[in-house]
Design a protein around this motif. Structure first.
Motif, mmCIF file in Angstrom:
data_model
loop_
_atom_site.group_PDB
_atom_site.id
_atom_site.type_symbol
_atom_site.label_atom_id
_atom_site.label_comp_id
_atom_site.label_asym_id
_atom_site.label_seq_id
_atom_site.Cartn_x
_atom_site.Cartn_y
_atom_site.Cartn_z
ATOM 1 N N ASP A 24 0.839 -1.204 0.000
ATOM 2 C CA ASP A 24 0.000 0.000 0.000
ATOM 3 C C ASP A 24 0.871 1.249 0.000
ATOM 4 N N TRP A 56 1.028 4.174 -2.701
ATOM 5 C CA TRP A 56 0.822 5.572 -2.320
ATOM 6 C C TRP A 56 1.920 6.456 -2.920
ATOM 7 N N CYS A 65 1.428 9.444 -5.695
ATOM 8 C CA CYS A 65 1.843 10.835 -5.448
ATOM 9 C C CYS A 65 2.720 11.347 -6.582
#
Length: 68
Positions: free
Chosen positions: A38, A42, A46
């Motif tokens: 995860d 992430w 970004c």
């Protein structure tokens, strides 16, 4: 590393759904812990929005930029 602990969990347990900012009662909140996968997802998400900021919605997390 097995887990990373998220914070300000406004995410619901249903992937891609979250509670509006400021909601104080969240009975179906996503678990606090995130996996290493995860966290990698992430970071990649970004990078994708670095030039055009906006919400990032994934199965295990949502990142909602706050306008100042």
């Amino acid at each position: 590393m097995e887990h990373v602990l998220g914070c300000h969990v406004e995410m619901k347990r249903s992937p891609g759904e979250w509670y509006p900012l400021g909601t104080t009662y969240q009975p179906d909140e996503h678990v606090l812990q995130l996996t290493a996968a995860d966290l990698r997802e992430w970071a990649e998400a970004c990078e994708e929005v670095v030039d055009t900021p906006g919400p990032i919605v994934r199965g295990a997390f949502v990142v909602q930029p706050v306008e100042e």
